[in-house]
Motif scaffolding. Structure first.
Motif, PDB file in Angstrom:
ATOM      1  N   LYS A 326     -19.985  56.390 -16.967  1.00 59.60           N
ATOM      2  CA  LYS A 326     -19.887  57.643 -17.716  1.00 59.60           C
ATOM      3  C   LYS A 326     -18.425  58.038 -17.881  1.00 59.60           C
ATOM      4  CE  LYS A 326     -21.717  62.283 -18.038  1.00 59.60           C
ATOM      5  NZ  LYS A 326     -20.394  62.824 -18.329  1.00 59.60           N
ATOM      6  N   GLU A 329     -16.985  56.006 -20.603  1.00 62.07           N
ATOM      7  CA  GLU A 329     -17.480  56.467 -21.904  1.00 62.07           C
ATOM      8  C   GLU A 329     -16.750  57.723 -22.340  1.00 62.07           C
ATOM      9  OE1 GLU A 329     -19.767  55.140 -24.047  1.00 62.07           O
ATOM     10  OE2 GLU A 329     -19.497  53.431 -22.689  1.00 62.07           O
ATOM     11  N   ASP A 330     -16.612  58.654 -21.383  1.00 63.11           N
ATOM     12  CA  ASP A 330     -15.945  59.924 -21.702  1.00 63.11           C
ATOM     13  C   ASP A 330     -14.518  59.661 -22.166  1.00 63.11           C
ATOM     14  OD1 ASP A 330     -18.242  61.155 -21.036  1.00 63.11           O
ATOM     15  OD2 ASP A 330     -17.576  61.910 -19.074  1.00 63.11           O
ATOM     16  N   LYS A 333     -14.588  58.286 -25.639  1.00 64.60           N
ATOM     17  CA  LYS A 333     -14.878  59.336 -26.620  1.00 64.60           C
ATOM     18  C   LYS A 333     -13.618  60.140 -26.908  1.00 64.60           C
ATOM     19  CE  LYS A 333     -19.719  60.200 -25.938  1.00 64.60           C
ATOM     20  NZ  LYS A 333     -20.489  60.852 -24.920  1.00 64.60           N
ATOM     21  N   GLU A 334     -12.924  60.454 -25.807  1.00 61.29           N
ATOM     22  CA  GLU A 334     -11.696  61.236 -25.969  1.00 61.29           C
ATOM     23  C   GLU A 334     -10.686  60.500 -26.839  1.00 61.29           C
ATOM     24  OE1 GLU A 334      -9.923  62.519 -22.298  1.00 61.29           O
ATOM     25  OE2 GLU A 334     -11.765  63.590 -21.768  1.00 61.29           O
ATOM     26  N   SER A 339     -18.926  54.145 -28.542  1.00 58.28           N
ATOM     27  CA  SER A 339     -19.603  54.016 -27.243  1.00 58.28           C
ATOM     28  C   SER A 339     -20.129  52.593 -27.046  1.00 58.28           C
ATOM     29  CB  SER A 339     -20.784  54.988 -27.185  1.00 58.28           C
ATOM     30  OG  SER A 339     -21.593  54.660 -26.096  1.00 58.28           O
TER      31      SER A 339
END
Ligand SMILES: C[S@@+](CC[C@H](N)C(=O)[O-])C[C@H]1O[C@@H](n2cnc3c(N)ncnc32)[C@H](O)[C@@H]1O
Length: 483
Positions: A326, A329-330, A333-334, A339
């Motif tokens: 996670k 992934e975060d 995304k940032e 993803s």
């Protein structure tokens, strides 16, 4: 006993009553499988295949009948061949696993007591595990009505026990049985590792030449050693075959029903039952063997890896893995990247030798310390609950003892439920660390732990390191009653 007795066993002291012919249970016939005998479905005949004119209807009917029969026979033959192929594939898979385990145990060198208790890097773990096994034997092998004071006082309570040790290995528990509170009349050791069975026989012979006592200074070292029990050893795979064909097992009495008035008083399975949880079929065969060999009221004792420990480690591992994923992934995304969260897939199979895996391999659950290591080769349940109950393979490495042998999780509740199907009712279930806490100050077992080198004399320091204790806490002891 005649031709079936072991040539190297001492002469029998008390003959086993041979069962009457009709006492022996016949093999049950395989259930009738209607499907395998069904005629093949008839194919619809297209208009072009329809005969235009039927000059001799009778001849056509006879010809069709013969043809149908030929098709049916060919189909039956194809079914038979397909079934044989499936059976052969299953058998080779099972043989493969059994062979690995057997070869491993056959190749573990036999080392002397001095090496095991002085030189070994894991001597603390060895003596601790041996002490726990002694505790289980001392507490749970005697009959309910056995008078515990009788042997201490040099009296016999009259009744002697018949013991079956499944997965007996090199006979490491022979001396523990020799010092059991209720004397043993007969000990039968079964194991598929032929070299181990030879070593167990040697050990038993040596006990005979030492005058009946197993090991140095046991519980009864201050008085005349007890008479050495009679023993039989057989090479036997007890998880994929019935043990009913072993002559001594039949002579003692084999009957899985609750009616078994004959049979063994105790079946012991120390550190070996987990190999049976490779499949439901093996686990059931193993339990049928245990229940079949036990008399009504008999005890089934043993020790196995603790599925709660395995489940919790796996759960924590998966939670950490999910958290790491996670976080990645975060971060992506940032940074505006796409993803790549993998979708849930079944446990990846282990690559065959020489096969190259594509992409980055998913990390799998693994932990341990400098003396032991557990490694799951595939995906494990996120919640740490092993469902279905069979086939959860992991590799276990124990310094000097077990080199990366495949073992299988024994999900405790599933095992307990399955045991009930075989009329085995739970009596006791405790982790090794809890057994230590409850028994270390017992007037018999406490001093035994000092003599065995688990702790210093006079209730002193524990001689088992923290790392060894962590490895030992991986196990639980159990006792079931045959009701
Ligand atoms: C860790 S050793 C334990 C030996 C002994 N019970 C002890 O506590 O010292 C595990 C044993 O399980 C045995 N074993 C493995 N598969 C078996 C099977 N199918 N039937 C019976 N024993 C089996 C191995 O051959 C090995 O001797």
């Amino acid at each position: 006993m005649g031709q079936h007795s072991d040539p190297d066993s001492p002469p029998r002291r008390r003959p086993y009553k041979r069962p009457a012919e009709d006492d022996l249970q016949d093999d049950l016939p395989q259930p009738y499988n209607a499907n395998s005998l069904q005629a093949p479905k008839r194919r619809a005949i297209s208009p072009s295949e329809q005969p235009r004119k039927q000059k001799r209807p009778g001849a056509r009917a006879r010809f069709s009948e013969a043809e149908r029969e030929a098709i049916r026979q060919r189909q039956l033959e194809r079914d038979r061949q397909a079934a044989e192929a499936v059976q052969a594939a299953d058998a080779s898979k099972i043989r493969g696993i059994n062979d690995v385990v057997r070869e491993h145990y056959n190749s573990v060198p036999q080392r002397g007591r001095d090496w095991r208790t002085r030189e070994s890097k894991i001597k603390g773990l060895r003596v601790f595990n041996n002490w726990v096994k002694s505790c289980i034997i001392q507490r749970y092998s005697p009959d309910e009505d056995h008078d515990p004071g009788s042997r201490e006082a040099g009296r016999s309570s009259g009744k002697e026990l018949l013991v079956l040790d499944i997965g007996c290995g090199k006979g490491g528990d022979l001396s523990k049985w020799q010092q059991a509170p209720q004397p043993i009349q007969l000990y039968v050791g079964l194991d598929p590792a032929n070299v181990s069975i030879e070593q167990a026989r040697d050990r038993y012979r040596q006990m005979g030449t030492r005058g009946g006592r197993g090991g140095r200074g046991g519980r009864f070292n201050h008085r005349q050693p007890p008479r050495l029990f009679d023993a039989r050893f057989h090479v036997k795979d007890c998880y994929s075959e019935s043990i009913e064909d072993v002559e001594i097992i039949r002579q003692v009495g084999f009957d899985p029903s609750t009616m078994n008035r004959r049979g063994f008083d105790v079946v012991s399975m120390m550190f070996c039952m987990h190999y049976a949880f490779e499949s439901e079929n093996h686990a059931r065969t193993m339990l049928r063997n245990v229940a079949g060999a036990l008399k009504k009221g008999g005890r089934f004792i043993g020790c196995i890896p603790n599925s709660d420990v395995l489940g919790e480690r796996v759960r924590v591992f998966n939670a950490q893995l999910a958290a790491k994923r996670k976080a990645k992934e975060d971060e992506k995304k940032e940074n505006g990247e796409e993803s790549t969260t993998p979708t849930a897939t079944p446990p990846p199979a282990e690559p065959e030798d020489g096969e190259v895996e594509e992409g980055e391999a998913e990390p799998t659950a693994e932990w341990g310390n400098s003396i032991y290591r557990v490694r799951f080769p595939g995906k494990t349940p996120e919640d740490g609950v092993f469902r279905p109950a069979f086939g959860w393979k992991y590799n276990f490495f124990l310094d000097e003892a077990v080199e990366e042998v495949p073992e299988y999780v024994v999900p405790w509740e599933a095992f307990r439920a399955l045991a009930e199907d075989f009329n085995l009712e739970l009596q006791f279930h405790k982790s090794f660390s809890d057994i230590w806490e409850t028994e270390k100050d017992d007037p018999e077992l406490g001093p035994l732990s000092e003599r065995m080198g688990v702790r210093e004399r006079g209730g002193g320091r524990l001689l088992v390191s923290d790392e060894e204790m962590e490895a030992a806490s991986f196990y639980i002891g159990f006792c079931f009653y045959k009701v």
